[in-house]
Design an enzyme around this catalytic site. Sequence first.
Site, PDB file in Angstrom:
ATOM      1  N   GLU A 190       0.874  -1.148  -0.045  1.00 13.29           N
ATOM      2  CA  GLU A 190       0.111  -0.085  -0.034  1.00 13.29           C
ATOM      3  C   GLU A 190       0.813   1.038  -0.082  1.00 13.29           C
ATOM      4  O   GLU A 190       1.994   1.164   0.395  1.00 13.29           O
ATOM      5  CB  GLU A 190      -1.039   0.166   1.434  1.00 13.29           C
ATOM      6  CG  GLU A 190      -2.210  -0.649   1.096  1.00 13.29           C
ATOM      7  CD  GLU A 190      -2.876  -0.483   2.376  1.00 13.29           C
ATOM      8  OE1 GLU A 190      -2.538   0.529   3.132  1.00 13.29           O
ATOM      9  OE2 GLU A 190      -4.037  -1.022   2.731  1.00 13.29           O
ATOM     10  N   GLU A 191       0.226   2.359  -0.553  1.00  8.53           N
ATOM     11  CA  GLU A 191       0.909   3.937  -0.370  1.00  8.53           C
ATOM     12  C   GLU A 191       0.824   4.128   1.219  1.00  8.53           C
ATOM     13  O   GLU A 191      -0.159   3.956   2.012  1.00  8.53           O
ATOM     14  CB  GLU A 191      -0.069   4.529  -0.926  1.00  8.53           C
ATOM     15  CG  GLU A 191      -0.069   6.131  -0.847  1.00  8.53           C
ATOM     16  CD  GLU A 191      -1.084   6.879  -1.371  1.00  8.53           C
ATOM     17  OE1 GLU A 191      -0.888   8.022  -1.574  1.00  8.53           O
ATOM     18  OE2 GLU A 191      -2.123   6.319  -1.584  1.00  8.53           O
ATOM     19  N   LEU A 192       1.807   4.811   1.577  1.00  5.94           N
ATOM     20  CA  LEU A 192       2.130   5.391   2.865  1.00  5.94           C
ATOM     21  C   LEU A 192       1.491   6.487   2.799  1.00  5.94           C
ATOM     22  O   LEU A 192       1.677   7.441   2.213  1.00  5.94           O
ATOM     23  CB  LEU A 192       3.539   5.367   2.928  1.00  5.94           C
ATOM     24  CG  LEU A 192       3.877   6.077   4.502  1.00  5.94           C
ATOM     25  CD1 LEU A 192       3.586   4.951   5.550  1.00  5.94           C
ATOM     26  CD2 LEU A 192       5.516   6.326   4.614  1.00  5.94           C
ATOM     27  N   GLU A 197      -3.830   9.109  12.672  1.00  7.64           N
ATOM     28  CA  GLU A 197      -4.611   7.772  12.544  1.00  7.64           C
ATOM     29  C   GLU A 197      -5.585   7.643  13.812  1.00  7.64           C
ATOM     30  O   GLU A 197      -5.450   7.916  15.042  1.00  7.64           O
ATOM     31  CB  GLU A 197      -3.394   6.535  12.608  1.00  7.64           C
ATOM     32  CG  GLU A 197      -4.347   5.368  12.496  1.00  7.64           C
ATOM     33  CD  GLU A 197      -3.136   3.970  12.431  1.00  7.64           C
ATOM     34  OE1 GLU A 197      -3.606   2.911  12.529  1.00  7.64           O
ATOM     35  OE2 GLU A 197      -1.766   4.435  12.346  1.00  7.64           O
ATOM     36  N   ASN A 818     -46.251  -8.921  40.103  1.00  8.83           N
ATOM     37  CA  ASN A 818     -46.744  -9.516  41.389  1.00  8.83           C
ATOM     38  C   ASN A 818     -46.828  -7.793  42.420  1.00  8.83           C
ATOM     39  O   ASN A 818     -47.355  -8.119  43.429  1.00  8.83           O
ATOM     40  CB  ASN A 818     -45.893 -10.194  42.236  1.00  8.83           C
ATOM     41  CG  ASN A 818     -46.066 -11.423  41.398  1.00  8.83           C
ATOM     42  OD1 ASN A 818     -47.058 -12.146  41.387  1.00  8.83           O
ATOM     43  ND2 ASN A 818     -44.970 -12.147  40.962  1.00  8.83           N
ATOM     44  N   HIS A 912     -39.920 -17.433  42.041  1.00  5.48           N
ATOM     45  CA  HIS A 912     -39.732 -18.065  41.005  1.00  5.48           C
ATOM     46  C   HIS A 912     -40.472 -18.843  40.546  1.00  5.48           C
ATOM     47  O   HIS A 912     -41.269 -19.420  41.256  1.00  5.48           O
ATOM     48  CB  HIS A 912     -38.250 -18.758  41.350  1.00  5.48           C
ATOM     49  CG  HIS A 912     -37.667 -19.314  40.371  1.00  5.48           C
ATOM     50  ND1 HIS A 912     -36.734 -18.656  39.394  1.00  5.48           N
ATOM     51  CD2 HIS A 912     -37.718 -20.877  39.799  1.00  5.48           C
ATOM     52  CE1 HIS A 912     -36.471 -19.385  38.472  1.00  5.48           C
ATOM     53  NE2 HIS A 912     -36.747 -20.596  38.672  1.00  5.48           N
ATOM     54  N   GLU A 945     -27.001 -15.467  48.241  1.00 10.18           N
ATOM     55  CA  GLU A 945     -26.084 -15.014  47.305  1.00 10.18           C
ATOM     56  C   GLU A 945     -25.970 -15.874  46.030  1.00 10.18           C
ATOM     57  O   GLU A 945     -25.691 -15.345  44.832  1.00 10.18           O
ATOM     58  CB  GLU A 945     -24.459 -15.005  47.920  1.00 10.18           C
ATOM     59  CG  GLU A 945     -24.380 -14.173  49.140  1.00 10.18           C
ATOM     60  CD  GLU A 945     -22.984 -14.053  49.520  1.00 10.18           C
ATOM     61  OE1 GLU A 945     -22.001 -13.855  48.900  1.00 10.18           O
ATOM     62  OE2 GLU A 945     -22.855 -14.234  51.082  1.00 10.18           O
ATOM     63  N   GLU A 946     -26.080 -17.002  46.142  1.00  9.04           N
ATOM     64  CA  GLU A 946     -26.385 -17.864  44.839  1.00  9.04           C
ATOM     65  C   GLU A 946     -27.788 -17.861  44.364  1.00  9.04           C
ATOM     66  O   GLU A 946     -28.670 -17.636  45.186  1.00  9.04           O
ATOM     67  CB  GLU A 946     -26.142 -19.401  45.214  1.00  9.04           C
ATOM     68  CG  GLU A 946     -26.291 -20.328  44.012  1.00  9.04           C
ATOM     69  CD  GLU A 946     -25.873 -21.837  44.356  1.00  9.04           C
ATOM     70  OE1 GLU A 946     -26.333 -22.765  43.624  1.00  9.04           O
ATOM     71  OE2 GLU A 946     -25.588 -22.041  45.689  1.00  9.04           O
TER      72      GLU A 946
END
Length: 1006
Positions: A190-192, A197, A818, A912, A945-946
């Site tokens: 490619e061309e530089l 950038e 709910n 749940h 926690e779980e």
Amino acid sequence: MAERVLVVGSGGREHALAWKLAQSPHVQQVLVAPGNAGTANNGNITNSAVSISNHAILAQYCKDHNIGLVVVGPEAPLAAGIVNDLTAAGIKCFGPSEKAAQLESSKQFAKDFMDRHGIPTAKWKAFTNPLEACNFINSASFPALVVKASGLAAGKGVIVAANKEEACSAVHDILQDKTFGAAGETIVVEELLEGEEVSCLCFTDGITVAPMPPAQDHKRLMDGDLGPNTGGMGAYCPTPQVTDSLLLEIQETVLQRTVDGMRQAGTPYVGVLYAGLMLTKDGPKVLEFNCRFGDPECQVILPLLKSDLYEVIQATLNSKLSTFTPAWMVNSAAVTVVMASGGYPGEYAKGLEIEGLSVAEKFGLQVFHAGTTVKDDKVVTSGGRVLTVTAIEKDIVTALEHANKGVAAIQFQGAIYRKDIGYRAVAFLRRSQGLSYKDSGVDITAGNDLVRAIKPFAASTARPGCSAELGGFAGLFDLKAAGYSDPILVSGTDGVGTKVKIAQLCNKHDTVGQDLLAMCVNDILAHGAEPLFFLDYFSCGKLDVEVAQTVVAGIAEACKMAGCALIGGETAEMPGMYCPGEYDLAGFAVGAFERGQMFPQREKIAIGDNVIGIASSGIHSNGFSLVRKIISKSALKYNSPAPCGCGKQSLGDLLLTPTKIYSKTLLPFLRSGSVKAYAHITGGGLLENIPRVLPENLGVQLDASSWKIPEVFSWLQNAGDVTEEEMARTFNCGIGAILIVDKEKSDQILKELQVQEQAWQIGRVVQHGTGQSQVLIENLMHSLHSREMSTSKDADMQQKPQDTKIPVAVLISGTGTNLQALIDHAKESACVKIALVISNKPGVEGLKKAARAGIPTRIIDHKLYGSRAEFDSTIDKVLEEFSIKLVCLAGFMRILSSPFVRKWQGKILNIHPSLLPSFKGVNAHKQVLQAGVRLTGCTVHFVAEEVDAGAIIVQEAVPVKAGDTEETLSERVKEAEHRAYPAALELVASGAVRLGEDCKIQFKHV
């Protein structure tokens, strides 16, 4: 329902993706395959050992583990067709297809594509023969000094040569010595290009592109852009070198043109498109395309994303980006610094212990892991680029200082990093530049973002006569299409006054839009006009798009309530005119009536006519300067509980109750021929508004004991020691509008009116004597005092049982699953009162349910907090403010942090939709049907926690019927939930059930 998400990859980019996704209330858990030390058991983020190269195994894993979405980080799996294979297996996967990914996997394909579609790029040619390539380098009319491996080379397959000899040497290294293996079978010379950038990325659904803030990474190893190329040693975002107009040009000429070209070729590009660009003197030119987030660009772009990443991805996958614009932080900059192993990008040691990570995080920095792993409970190095340290500050210089502070705190043997990330931006900003409009404080981009965001709101108000589309110079309305033959137009304008100050102090902006609309349409109704269209004016010192969007959403919703269209408006950003966070509102309503139907009909009003009063919803929008003065002299604050008798809400929520809109209810009565006049009780109260519709020789005599005066007026009068006349001249005192009707027709009109509104016969028309007020009000002060005394007695009588009720907060994210059942139960319960509803999303239906029930609400938007811990801490403070004892989760789509759950252990309930411990997690009904069981149900349990693992309080079984679908089964389970949840809450609140120290249920025997 929250779902599991799998992120594919192991670098800093993937850690950033997992971190951002984990903040979504829609995401229950993020799995990362294979991940790193940063994604191993980090809250709701954890690693997975599943193979990502075998797509069949991966697809089955996703099905077995209920993975609802796969997000692919690196380019190699995309080029290998992971999206195609998972999609074919029924798994949602975010990223471009194998063919679309050729934009990155084949440099030759990308360059051919850009040439075909007129996308600006460097001059180039592809080769497989080293001799031909070198001849081209030596003979080209441009500096052909960039040599690229055409295939994927992990970001390292580009050599920028200093001269032709170096370029030819690179050709031989790649084509003959196979430096990059199969990736280098073809090369591109490619061309530089010369210039700055930058990296410009966007989300795209294959049609629409949604640009991200531009970023810039630093490829060279050492400060000053010295040393060898790397995968990236740091990045910053946004880049000041890319102006708003330049970004728009890049969007149109590069990003949109690329997406359009891929779609036209039959290969729609869906995912993240990354354009690496050089800003040349001839304009931006594409250096390369990537088909995913860059690394380390991802680590500075995602922290600036205000929107929910999961929602952005879903909008992308569902082709909805045209109506969903991702929101980004403004006036903020992010810098990330990469810490690499000594010897990188060459050979380097592994297994070196990393210390100081917690110190950097205490500085408020985000550390994204890359080449790390856990060994003997210690975090050690396992790659070249080890981690990145990201800071977000008001500007790049401050962010770099903060990030470097974090880097200095982290230590491992041989660590290398740059200290000058963002130096180009700093140099650019220090240049002498001409001032822009944004420098003066006016952000045109923010204004454009607002217009895009509110267009759907306006469109939803369309009615016969107009389409309510924003964007033109003016709004149009067709009176004939609206059904008028010989109309007279009526216009009115008004504002909300200092009520907006209270909205700003309470950070509650979703009701003032209704106030604005109501004040205008209620006024033009006095002439018998049907409201046809509305325009708003929003002025501020600095535009906050989210606040303005909330206000306009309220205006649009109110327009639908009134039956008029929102056809236009003006947003005025005026630096220096308003203090930070302040704004003001004005509205303009236009209505019409057919000639001969004009009100008031003064000539028909006669002595003996009756006055009917229609209830207000409260103070409405007048007198708030006096209200604020009274509060400033009282002991109350806006977040204090409302005065006794004013409902279970905060004072701020009480005062922000929106103004009633009367047009749809009262217009049929006005057009029936039975009403002689209507007056809106607005500024000036009862004393000054009723005379506006009366002949000069007539007045009205009102009896304040004939209508119900809301307790807020009694409190205001007492707290401010306001005189009787001042009350009647300033406030509506419970009457938002009046009708004057013939005495003989009064009873029938009142009866019909009371079907829709609270209304009373409050007085009659009398002769107006010289020197007298046209409005005489009897018993006003007595009624105010009797209300106050009645409220006080009621409060005294109810004090003891109220004190015995347990205050409960309900956390929601949407409709509040709910919530209504809990509210209804609390009304009859001797143990429970719903004292607060918290939502992490504004404007949801659950908040409206709470408001209708007089329950205080709080919006704690998770998007505004930098971490889950900070968000949970804010919830905790609000719960303490309202003295909450129990918390119920009702469709709350956030995973609560472990410290929060531990603090509230035994005090948080969740429900749940299955009989736990069976069918945990998301898609419970789907799991039930797939398993073929004949019995399911719901479970109310303490939160642990779980996920879905807390001690069970109540379960109710629901049979699975033949032919059941997820929808039909869900409906029956919901019915059971509405019974089980209140029952469980009652057990816990009454003390009949509690959680023991061993985390097991303990029953109180009676």
